[in-house]
Design a protein around this motif. Structure first.
Motif, PDB file in Angstrom:
ATOM      1  N   VAL A  63      13.119 -15.994  -4.467  1.00 40.50           N
ATOM      2  CA  VAL A  63      12.635 -15.358  -3.239  1.00 40.50           C
ATOM      3  C   VAL A  63      11.959 -14.034  -3.579  1.00 40.50           C
ATOM      4  CG1 VAL A  63      13.239 -14.528  -0.944  1.00 40.50           C
ATOM      5  CG2 VAL A  63      14.529 -16.422  -1.959  1.00 40.50           C
ATOM      6  N   LYS A  64      10.740 -13.849  -3.078  1.00 34.57           N
ATOM      7  CA  LYS A  64       9.997 -12.609  -3.242  1.00 34.57           C
ATOM      8  C   LYS A  64       9.760 -12.005  -1.861  1.00 34.57           C
ATOM      9  CE  LYS A  64       9.089 -13.368  -7.719  1.00 34.57           C
ATOM     10  NZ  LYS A  64       9.440 -12.485  -8.839  1.00 34.57           N
ATOM     11  N   LYS A  65       9.987 -10.692  -1.754  1.00 32.08           N
ATOM     12  CA  LYS A  65       9.815 -10.018  -0.468  1.00 32.08           C
ATOM     13  C   LYS A  65       8.948  -8.784  -0.631  1.00 32.08           C
ATOM     14  CE  LYS A  65      12.444  -8.045   3.411  1.00 32.08           C
ATOM     15  NZ  LYS A  65      13.787  -7.718   3.940  1.00 32.08           N
ATOM     16  N   GLN A  66       8.042  -8.587   0.290  1.00 27.11           N
ATOM     17  CA  GLN A  66       7.163  -7.424   0.266  1.00 27.11           C
ATOM     18  C   GLN A  66       7.967  -6.148   0.476  1.00 27.11           C
ATOM     19  OE1 GLN A  66       4.147  -7.522   3.303  1.00 27.11           O
ATOM     20  NE2 GLN A  66       2.861  -6.005   2.294  1.00 27.11           N
ATOM     21  N   SER A  67       7.649  -5.116  -0.283  1.00 28.71           N
ATOM     22  CA  SER A  67       8.351  -3.845  -0.135  1.00 28.71           C
ATOM     23  C   SER A  67       7.941  -3.154   1.162  1.00 28.71           C
ATOM     24  CB  SER A  67       8.035  -2.925  -1.316  1.00 28.71           C
ATOM     25  OG  SER A  67       6.674  -2.511  -1.282  1.00 28.71           O
ATOM     26  N   LYS A  68       8.821  -2.295   1.656  1.00 27.15           N
ATOM     27  CA  LYS A  68       8.502  -1.547   2.877  1.00 27.15           C
ATOM     28  C   LYS A  68       7.302  -0.629   2.654  1.00 27.15           C
ATOM     29  CE  LYS A  68      13.156  -1.602   4.867  1.00 27.15           C
ATOM     30  NZ  LYS A  68      14.291  -0.774   5.362  1.00 27.15           N
ATOM     31  N   LYS A  69       7.169  -0.108   1.449  1.00 28.10           N
ATOM     32  CA  LYS A  69       6.041   0.763   1.141  1.00 28.10           C
ATOM     33  C   LYS A  69       4.728  -0.001   1.226  1.00 28.10           C
ATOM     34  CE  LYS A  69       4.225   3.883  -2.384  1.00 28.10           C
ATOM     35  NZ  LYS A  69       4.446   4.482  -3.740  1.00 28.10           N
ATOM     36  N   SER A  70       4.727  -1.232   0.714  1.00 22.68           N
ATOM     37  CA  SER A  70       3.521  -2.061   0.750  1.00 22.68           C
ATOM     38  C   SER A  70       3.201  -2.533   2.157  1.00 22.68           C
ATOM     39  CB  SER A  70       3.692  -3.268  -0.179  1.00 22.68           C
ATOM     40  OG  SER A  70       2.617  -4.169  -0.034  1.00 22.68           O
ATOM     41  N   PHE A 193       1.646  -8.771  -2.729  1.00 17.34           N
ATOM     42  CA  PHE A 193       1.512  -8.629  -1.282  1.00 17.34           C
ATOM     43  C   PHE A 193       0.581  -7.464  -0.955  1.00 17.34           C
ATOM     44  CE2 PHE A 193       5.848 -10.192  -2.091  1.00 17.34           C
ATOM     45  CZ  PHE A 193       5.890 -11.323  -1.290  1.00 17.34           C
ATOM     46  N   LYS A 194      -0.078  -7.579   0.191  1.00 16.51           N
ATOM     47  CA  LYS A 194      -0.891  -6.464   0.679  1.00 16.51           C
ATOM     48  C   LYS A 194      -1.004  -6.553   2.196  1.00 16.51           C
ATOM     49  CE  LYS A 194      -5.315  -4.063   0.073  1.00 16.51           C
ATOM     50  NZ  LYS A 194      -6.632  -4.081  -0.637  1.00 16.51           N
ATOM     51  N   THR A 195      -0.829  -5.418   2.867  1.00 13.24           N
ATOM     52  CA  THR A 195      -1.007  -5.317   4.318  1.00 13.24           C
ATOM     53  C   THR A 195      -1.994  -4.200   4.607  1.00 13.24           C
ATOM     54  OG1 THR A 195       1.227  -6.118   4.790  1.00 13.24           O
ATOM     55  CG2 THR A 195       0.132  -4.858   6.527  1.00 13.24           C
ATOM     56  N   LYS A 196      -2.926  -4.462   5.517  1.00 18.79           N
ATOM     57  CA  LYS A 196      -3.970  -3.484   5.808  1.00 18.79           C
ATOM     58  C   LYS A 196      -4.232  -3.411   7.318  1.00 18.79           C
ATOM     59  CE  LYS A 196      -8.801  -2.332   4.863  1.00 18.79           C
ATOM     60  NZ  LYS A 196     -10.058  -2.792   4.196  1.00 18.79           N
ATOM     61  N   PRO A 197      -3.720  -2.375   7.995  1.00 18.84           N
ATOM     62  CA  PRO A 197      -4.091  -2.175   9.407  1.00 18.84           C
ATOM     63  C   PRO A 197      -5.573  -1.814   9.497  1.00 18.84           C
ATOM     64  CG  PRO A 197      -2.152  -0.881   8.807  1.00 18.84           C
ATOM     65  CD  PRO A 197      -2.754  -1.370   7.532  1.00 18.84           C
ATOM     66  N   TYR A 198      -6.242  -2.294  10.523  1.00 21.77           N
ATOM     67  CA  TYR A 198      -7.638  -1.946  10.703  1.00 21.77           C
ATOM     68  C   TYR A 198      -7.758  -0.473  11.083  1.00 21.77           C
ATOM     69  CZ  TYR A 198      -8.172  -7.021  10.804  1.00 21.77           C
ATOM     70  OH  TYR A 198      -8.126  -8.354  10.486  1.00 21.77           O
ATOM     71  N   LYS A 199      -8.840   0.141  10.684  1.00 21.05           N
ATOM     72  CA  LYS A 199      -8.985   1.591  10.816  1.00 21.05           C
ATOM     73  C   LYS A 199      -9.068   2.041  12.272  1.00 21.05           C
ATOM     74  CE  LYS A 199     -11.656   5.474   8.964  1.00 21.05           C
ATOM     75  NZ  LYS A 199     -12.792   5.868   8.094  1.00 21.05           N
ATOM     76  N   TYR A 200      -9.864   1.341  13.078  1.00 17.69           N
ATOM     77  CA  TYR A 200     -10.093   1.815  14.444  1.00 17.69           C
ATOM     78  C   TYR A 200      -9.390   0.906  15.458  1.00 17.69           C
ATOM     79  CZ  TYR A 200     -13.644   4.610  12.146  1.00 17.69           C
ATOM     80  OH  TYR A 200     -14.290   5.481  11.306  1.00 17.69           O
ATOM     81  N   THR A 201      -8.077   0.841  15.345  1.00 15.64           N
ATOM     82  CA  THR A 201      -7.270   0.091  16.304  1.00 15.64           C
ATOM     83  C   THR A 201      -6.061   0.919  16.707  1.00 15.64           C
ATOM     84  OG1 THR A 201      -6.079  -0.977  14.489  1.00 15.64           O
ATOM     85  CG2 THR A 201      -7.953  -2.177  15.419  1.00 15.64           C
TER      86      THR A 201
END
Length: 210
Positions: A63-70, A193-201
């Motif tokens: 099992v692999k889990k994304q870190s809270k920082k990522s 893993f990678k998470t990216k919120p959109y800039k203008y939302t």
């Protein structure tokens, strides 16, 4: 909150008949939420890996889990931006990946079956983990395809497969109205893993909801 036990400790019915319950975890209060048969379901959390993947005596689940920082600490109205993504890998004694379960930013299961590092079948599930769509097309399983639920506007996933020469097996990307997230799975069992919120939302720090 996908793997957290919640407790309803109070109930409230307003003058106009609206029914609410007050939710808490074992460590902190969360607040009032609307109660209905469609929005609040009683039950126990079931791990998707144990539910949807079966291992043999020659296989091992990792099992692999994304870190809270990522994953970050931003939340928004329609997407689970801060939800850590998860990957369940079933590998044999030769350390070959046989099956993998991806739980992306939208928390919908996608199971991919491999043979000799090539995908042979993909099973996509609904939020409540009922089978939804099966892909066996050789063309799609050697290139890419789109998974989009018609009743969820603005949220879909793309599954992209890599060539035999690549060290990567597959990338699963989830795109929402306010953010996107991706999972890369490598042949040697590594996961990125990678998470990216959109800039203008419109999104907010998770601490605002504590």
């Amino acid at each position: 909150m996908a793997t957290t036990q919640l407790y309803a400790t109070k109930e409230m019915v307003t003058y106009n008949g609206m029914h609410y319950v007050y939710l808490e975890t074992a460590k902190r209060p969360l607040g009032w939420v609307y109660k209905s048969s469609k929005t609040l379901i009683a039950g126990w959390y079931q791990d998707p890996g144990k539910q949807l993947l079966k291992t043999t005596s020659h296989e091992k689940m990792i099992v692999k889990k994304q870190s809270k920082k990522s994953a970050g600490n931003r939340v928004d109205a329609s997407d689970s931006t801060a939800l850590p993504q998860r990957v369940y890998l079933i590998r044999n004694k030769k350390r070959h990946t046989m099956r993998t379960l991806v739980m992306g930013m939208d928390n919908r299961p996608i199971v991919i079956h491999f043979k000799h590092n090539r995908a042979v079948k993909v099973q996509a599930y609904q939020y409540w983990r009922q089978p939804w769509k099966t892909i066996t097309s050789k063309k799609k399983l050697s290139t890419h395809f789109l998974l989009s639920h018609d009743f969820i506007e603005g949220m879909y996933s793309t599954v992209h497969f890599y060539s035999k020469r690549s060290q990567k097996l597959v990338r699963v990307k989830t795109l929402g109205s306010n953010s996107q997230a991706a999972v890369w799975i490598y042949k040697d069992g590594r996961v990125m893993f990678k998470t990216k919120p959109y800039k203008y939302t419109a999104n907010y720090p998770l601490k605002d909801f504590n």
